[in-house]
Design a protein around this motif. Sequence first.
Motif, short mmCIF file in Angstrom:
data_model
loop_
_atom_site.label_atom_id
_atom_site.label_comp_id
_atom_site.label_asym_id
_atom_site.label_seq_id
_atom_site.Cartn_x
_atom_site.Cartn_y
_atom_site.Cartn_z
N VAL A 50 0.87 -1.19 0.00
CA VAL A 50 0.00 0.00 0.00
C VAL A 50 0.90 1.23 0.00
O VAL A 50 1.54 1.53 1.00
N ALA A 51 0.95 1.90 -1.16
CA ALA A 51 1.82 3.07 -1.28
C ALA A 51 1.20 4.26 -0.55
O ALA A 51 0.04 4.60 -0.81
N LYS A 116 6.64 7.19 -6.10
CA LYS A 116 6.07 5.89 -5.74
C LYS A 116 6.98 4.72 -6.15
O LYS A 116 7.18 3.77 -5.40
N ALA A 117 7.53 4.84 -7.37
CA ALA A 117 8.36 3.74 -7.87
C ALA A 117 9.58 3.54 -6.97
O ALA A 117 9.96 2.40 -6.66
N ALA A 118 10.18 4.65 -6.54
CA ALA A 118 11.36 4.56 -5.68
C ALA A 118 11.00 3.92 -4.34
O ALA A 118 11.75 3.09 -3.80
N ALA A 119 9.83 4.30 -3.81
CA ALA A 119 9.39 3.73 -2.53
C ALA A 119 9.11 2.23 -2.67
O ALA A 119 9.51 1.42 -1.83
N LEU A 120 8.43 1.86 -3.74
CA LEU A 120 8.13 0.44 -3.96
C LEU A 120 9.43 -0.35 -4.16
O LEU A 120 9.56 -1.48 -3.67
N ASP A 136 -2.93 2.07 -4.13
CA ASP A 136 -2.68 3.39 -3.57
C ASP A 136 -3.52 3.51 -2.31
O ASP A 136 -4.53 2.82 -2.16
N ALA A 137 -3.15 4.43 -1.44
CA ALA A 137 -3.79 4.48 -0.11
C ALA A 137 -5.24 4.95 -0.14
O ALA A 137 -5.98 4.74 0.81
N THR A 227 5.55 7.57 -14.26
CA THR A 227 4.40 6.66 -14.22
C THR A 227 4.93 5.23 -14.27
O THR A 227 5.10 4.66 -15.35
N GLU A 228 5.20 4.70 -13.09
CA GLU A 228 5.81 3.38 -13.01
C GLU A 228 4.91 2.31 -13.60
O GLU A 228 5.38 1.26 -14.06
N ASP A 229 3.59 2.59 -13.65
CA ASP A 229 2.65 1.61 -14.18
C ASP A 229 2.79 1.44 -15.70
O ASP A 229 2.85 0.33 -16.20
N THR A 230 2.86 2.57 -16.42
CA THR A 230 3.04 2.51 -17.87
C THR A 230 4.39 1.87 -18.19
O THR A 230 4.49 1.01 -19.07
#
Lengths: 413, 357
Positions: A50-51, A116-120, A136-137, A227-230
């Motif tokens: 959970v980011a 977010k990507a860095a945290a994940l 996401d939270a 956009t880490e998802d794309t």
Amino acid sequence: MIYVLYFIVFVICVYTARHYWFTLNRLFGFQRHPYIDIDTASWPLVTVLVAAHNEEKVISNILSALMTVKYPEGQMLVIPVNDRSTDGTRVIIDDFVERFPGRIQPFHRAGGKGGKAAALKDAMELVTTEVILIFDADYIPGAGLIKQLVAPFFDPEVGGVMGRVVPLNVGTNLLTRLLDLERTGGYQVDQQARMNLRLVPQHGGTVAGVRLSALREIGGWNDQSLTEDTDLTYRLLLHGWKTVYQNRSECYEEVPETWAVRIKQIMRWAKGHNQAMVTYGLRLLLGKHRATLRERIDGALLLGVYAMAPVTLLGWALALAVFFRGVAPLHGVIALFALTAYAALGNLAAFFEIAAAARLDGTRKRICLLPFLILGFAVSIFSVSRAALSQVSDLVTGAELHWDKTERFRKVL
Amino acid sequence: MNSSLAVAALILFVSLMLMLPLVPAFVELRRKSDASPLNVVQQHAGEIRHFANSFRTYIQVLEPTLQQCVASGTTASGILSDGVEYLALGRCDDSQTLPIQQPGAVCPVTIASGSDLVLPPEITFLRDVYAGGQFRGGDSNSYRAILGEKNVHLGHSSRVSRWAHAVGEFSAEHDCELSGRISSDTCIRLQGACNFLRLNAPQIETGHVMHGEDSTLLNSEDDTNASSGVVQRFLHDGDFEVHAGELVTGNIVARGKLQIGAGARICGSVKSVGDMILGAGVSVQGSLISGKQMLIGPDCNVNGPIIAERALHISAGTRCGSLQHPTTVSAPRIEAEEGVAVFGTLWAREHGEVVAS
């Protein structure tokens, strides 16, 4: 000049045809939901990330929801990834850890690269399970959602899974209602049509999952991406992994309630998407990899969606220039026919898609708001174009891409 | 009229015409008649026993009446709070007293029995049926829904249109048509030519199943390799064949057709984008996924979920899952030969049928 305009018109026509193809497929084509029936299985161990960056308004909602989902006991570990929060997020998370011993393992990150990507990426040191889900939270998963998102991973070809995002704060104002319509079209038609047609459903980075071995194979999370998802979608595709979309795996989210937040959000998405286009576009179309021809074409079109905004603006400018300089071929007859045809069919494509999506959802009155989408589109086209321009200027000046968190509007419980 | 006024009137008229399509939009924006979030199923999440559980709760108000009927050996009738008429039976032979004995009759009331229930043949039950004990339905009956607290047995050519749940064993004679959700807490047995859609039980058997020990698909060493976390993936862009008797440790993905020869053993999962054909005696430790049709040969063992996006044929002697590892078998169209055992869920979206081997 006229040939540039021809090219732009051609590209717009391609996107128009794509809209119609997707919508007609959703209305009349064969619908693929291959994994949704998996309700009994030896469910694997799963980690739910959970980011959370300054999420005190919403974090308790998602953690409470995750503690009540239907997934075999002991098979699911929740890791709230508290990314340098300066509000009460940490306290709330630690309270949940105490209340649900062994079910939540916090990852508090005090420093390091933003985003977010860095945290994940940093949180991956705690992950040992083959299946990882990401939220996401501000999302609120339903009871059956975890099983639904895990089920596709029984397919060894699947590297990523994406569920459907459903706005919760729909009725707040005109913006939230327009975003609700946009989301409906994007998921109910766009994503599901891509799934049906075996194209490239997009990983959304939330209400989503990824296979650990696939993630490792592609080099983990890319913390350079906005956009880490794309980014993840395309790297999985290039390595022969499929991302699948589960239209019936719905999850509530909170959409922006002010235009300023919305503009900031869409500008970040545009920059990240364009970044992925530059990084993977040519390789996807022409490179040697495992993607099929239809995946290459659809993937390239998907990469170009945000680039279409400045391209369209350029097209308008060129059209005006062509008109006033009087260079239209056949004294403007072709242009006139083309314009009439486009006004009748082309402009309608996006509205047709969203109206069809609303119909598929079984909603009625909200379709009335369709004309207001012009407003949303206008804001988007200029914001996205502005993002593209600033991206070009950043490239020239060497400025680093900056990740902006989307502001939350929920009241603190 | 002077020209300025005419121009102003024209502009006003055109503006009004332009605004006209926006009137419904403004009305909806103001009224917010459809502004609630899309209704997302949050709680029961497709649980097959949802309707059975709801009906049990609904019928609970009849519990004292049923106990009284059983104790006194009488019947009682009345109307439930929602206006539905019911008939409470106290003895297993009470159904002989129902006003529906003649073949072809229609029973319009909810039937609730406090003990065993035996129903006469060729009756259509328009309302749900509850049996506190064993349930035995006559031949060629038609039911809306059945809840049995012990075993439920349907006579041949019976029909269930919505759902049936047995706490004990659920069995159906040949030629039954099970259109809704059928579940049991112990076992479901279907005889030949039965049609089905969604079945769920710890054990589902078609026809006569040869009972052996729970299959040991692979030896312990293979098992360790396959379950140690990340398994190797073999990706093939076209058609692919696993030869008879071959042992493969890892996941197989074929972008074309896939054929697995007799006796082959796969320590992993298998996916084909095209058709998939399994020979006799194939063992698969993981899942089987086909983008088109799948044909599973006789005496195969598959541990994980089995999904075919178009059609699935399962031959006699095949076991899907085990008591320890229940699984899901799903396809739009399923043909299961007599002699197939599925542990968990057997789900045909459009049509499922038990066929002769």
